[in-house]
Enzyme design. Structure first.
Site, PDB file in Angstrom:
ATOM      1  N   THR A 135     -24.381  42.641   9.200  1.00 52.18           N
ATOM      2  CA  THR A 135     -23.843  41.554  10.000  1.00 52.18           C
ATOM      3  C   THR A 135     -24.644  40.328   9.578  1.00 52.18           C
ATOM      4  O   THR A 135     -25.802  40.464   9.180  1.00 52.18           O
ATOM      5  CB  THR A 135     -24.112  41.889  11.486  1.00 52.18           C
ATOM      6  OG1 THR A 135     -23.117  42.803  11.911  1.00 52.18           O
ATOM      7  CG2 THR A 135     -24.098  40.676  12.379  1.00 52.18           C
ATOM      8  N   ILE A 164     -15.207  45.956  20.849  1.00 50.04           N
ATOM      9  CA  ILE A 164     -15.990  44.727  20.754  1.00 50.04           C
ATOM     10  C   ILE A 164     -17.459  45.111  20.735  1.00 50.04           C
ATOM     11  O   ILE A 164     -17.895  45.952  21.531  1.00 50.04           O
ATOM     12  CB  ILE A 164     -15.646  43.788  21.929  1.00 50.04           C
ATOM     13  CG1 ILE A 164     -14.221  43.233  21.716  1.00 50.04           C
ATOM     14  CG2 ILE A 164     -16.655  42.651  22.049  1.00 50.04           C
ATOM     15  CD1 ILE A 164     -13.657  42.468  22.880  1.00 50.04           C
ATOM     16  N   GLY A 165     -18.207  44.525  19.814  1.00 49.50           N
ATOM     17  CA  GLY A 165     -19.630  44.857  19.691  1.00 49.50           C
ATOM     18  C   GLY A 165     -20.524  43.837  20.370  1.00 49.50           C
ATOM     19  O   GLY A 165     -20.091  43.080  21.249  1.00 49.50           O
ATOM     20  N   ASP A 166     -21.775  43.831  19.953  1.00 51.66           N
ATOM     21  CA  ASP A 166     -22.781  42.965  20.583  1.00 51.66           C
ATOM     22  C   ASP A 166     -22.706  41.515  20.111  1.00 51.66           C
ATOM     23  O   ASP A 166     -23.097  40.597  20.841  1.00 51.66           O
ATOM     24  CB  ASP A 166     -24.184  43.484  20.242  1.00 51.66           C
ATOM     25  CG  ASP A 166     -24.395  43.524  18.737  1.00 51.66           C
ATOM     26  OD1 ASP A 166     -23.667  44.283  18.059  1.00 51.66           O
ATOM     27  OD2 ASP A 166     -25.254  42.778  18.226  1.00 51.66           O
ATOM     28  N   THR A 185     -28.805  42.423  14.787  1.00 56.78           N
ATOM     29  CA  THR A 185     -27.908  43.291  14.026  1.00 56.78           C
ATOM     30  C   THR A 185     -28.259  44.736  14.349  1.00 56.78           C
ATOM     31  O   THR A 185     -29.346  45.018  14.845  1.00 56.78           O
ATOM     32  CB  THR A 185     -28.014  43.012  12.509  1.00 56.78           C
ATOM     33  OG1 THR A 185     -27.078  43.839  11.816  1.00 56.78           O
ATOM     34  CG2 THR A 185     -29.407  43.297  11.972  1.00 56.78           C
ATOM     35  N   GLY A 186     -27.330  45.646  14.071  1.00 57.92           N
ATOM     36  CA  GLY A 186     -27.584  47.061  14.341  1.00 57.92           C
ATOM     37  C   GLY A 186     -26.431  47.658  15.117  1.00 57.92           C
ATOM     38  O   GLY A 186     -25.300  47.170  15.033  1.00 57.92           O
ATOM     39  N   LYS A 187     -26.700  48.710  15.861  1.00 57.75           N
ATOM     40  CA  LYS A 187     -25.624  49.393  16.598  1.00 57.75           C
ATOM     41  C   LYS A 187     -25.308  48.614  17.869  1.00 57.75           C
ATOM     42  O   LYS A 187     -26.097  48.554  18.818  1.00 57.75           O
ATOM     43  CB  LYS A 187     -26.055  50.816  16.954  1.00 57.75           C
ATOM     44  CG  LYS A 187     -26.419  51.635  15.726  1.00 57.75           C
ATOM     45  CD  LYS A 187     -25.590  52.896  15.586  1.00 57.75           C
ATOM     46  CE  LYS A 187     -25.855  53.548  14.248  1.00 57.75           C
ATOM     47  NZ  LYS A 187     -27.146  54.227  14.160  1.00 57.75           N
ATOM     48  N   GLY A 188     -24.123  48.035  17.862  1.00 56.86           N
ATOM     49  CA  GLY A 188     -23.734  47.138  18.943  1.00 56.86           C
ATOM     50  C   GLY A 188     -23.878  47.725  20.331  1.00 56.86           C
ATOM     51  O   GLY A 188     -24.311  47.038  21.253  1.00 56.86           O
TER      52      GLY A 188
HETATM   53  N1  ASP Z   1     -24.054  44.797  15.477  1.00 52.99           N
HETATM   54  C1  ASP Z   1     -22.798  44.944  14.806  1.00 52.99           C
HETATM   55  C2  ASP Z   1     -21.824  45.652  15.718  1.00 52.99           C
HETATM   56  O1  ASP Z   1     -22.175  46.657  16.310  1.00 52.99           O
HETATM   57  C3  ASP Z   1     -22.877  45.669  13.501  1.00 52.99           C
HETATM   58  C4  ASP Z   1     -23.998  45.256  12.569  1.00 52.99           C
HETATM   59  O2  ASP Z   1     -24.936  44.606  12.980  1.00 52.99           O
HETATM   60  O3  ASP Z   1     -23.927  45.595  11.369  1.00 52.99           O
HETATM   61  O4  ASP Z   1     -20.705  45.246  15.806  1.00 52.99           O
END
Ligand code: ASP
Length: 268
Positions: A135, A164-166, A185-188
């Site tokens: 991201t 919808i993510g973070d 960034t990471g797991k939303g």
């Molecule tokens: N944070 C983003 C999401 O979960 C993905 C990412 O950071 O790569 O949508």
């Protein structure tokens, strides 16, 4: 650095390089926040807008609202005359392959009623949950201490249509106030649960910690390992880019020519 440049670069998970939903489509999202005024704008579910971050800025500047999604966001893009293109433009061969691998990994996981074997388990997080790309986000401060944060993403590979993510959620993936600007960034889902970006600011405010201490506390103590990374800058120009994942593409530049880039373990 301009977030639009990162969105236009297919090597990142945003704009042109967005990862795909489980239906093989793109649903891009973005968010921008001005720390001084706390004005902000966010968009989700975009399928044709070349630069989602620009549309989030227009939501902030041209509407009384904060967050537009899906058909309404697309209609607003048309109304504002922002650059759009057929959705196929965003779908790269690399991301078609990533989706294939993610689906395959999920199928393997579902097929086994027994606990997953060790080597398969090792492959799963990256293939099914992680985007394996980044991201994109930028945080900035000027010489008056005015702060801003911006984040843009395609989300997670193989996400459900409509997820919808973070990133567009103020206080989760993106936040700025008079103390700091943060982009995560990471797991939303983990980032939303732990309100990561706002927590950095809150820990600074309520515990009196520095930006670096507050960010380290949130990343190391609050969010499970392997789930988050962030970039942050404070009003005084302190910069930190911690993560509890294997790596995070990151860079920092100042007006007087200092620059720093990194991928793996943080050396700050
Ligand atoms: N944070 C983003 C999401 O979960 C993905 C990412 O950071 O790569 O949508």
């Amino acid at each position: 650095m301009d977030v639009r440049e990162l969105e236009n670069n297919p090597n990142f998970n945003a704009g042109k390089g967005s990862v795909l939903t489980n239906a093989g489509t793109v649903e891009m999202e973005a968010c921008i926040m001005d720390g001084n005024t706390k004005r902000c704008g966010a968009v989700s579910g975009l399928t044709t807008v070349i630069n989602p971050i620009s549309l989030s800025r227009l939501v902030m500047e041209k509407t009384p609202h904060i967050y537009l999604a899906f058909d309404g966001a697309e209609a607003f893009a048309r109304e504002q005359g922002v650059e759009t293109i057929d959705s196929s433009h965003f779908i790269t061969p690399e991301n078609i392959e990533r989706l294939k691998q993610a689906k395959e990994a999920k199928r393997v996981q579902i097929d086994y009623s027994q606990p997953i074997q060790k080597d398969v388990e090792k492959e799963l997080p990256a293939a099914s949950g992680g985007s394996q790309l980044g991201t994109v986000g930028c945080v900035a401060v000027d010489n008056q201490g005015n702060l801003a944060a911006a984040t843009s993403t395609g989300g997670l590979v193989n996400k459900m249509v409509g997820r919808i993510g973070d990133t567009p959620i103020i206080g989760s993936g993106t936040y700025a106030n008079n103390l700091c600007a943060v982009s995560a960034t990471g797991k939303g889902e983990a980032i939303i649960r732990h309100t990561v970006a706002r927590d950095v600011a809150a820990v600074m405010e309520f515990k009196g910690l520095s930006l670096k201490e507050a960010s380290a506390y949130v990343v190391e103590e609050c969010v499970p390992r392997g789930n988050v990374g962030l970039i942050a800058v404070s009003a005084s120009g302190e910069v930190t880019m911690p993560f509890n994942t294997t790596g995070m593409f990151r860079a920092c530049a100042t007006e007087d020519g200092y620059s720093q880039i990194g991928i793996w373990t943080s050396v700050e």
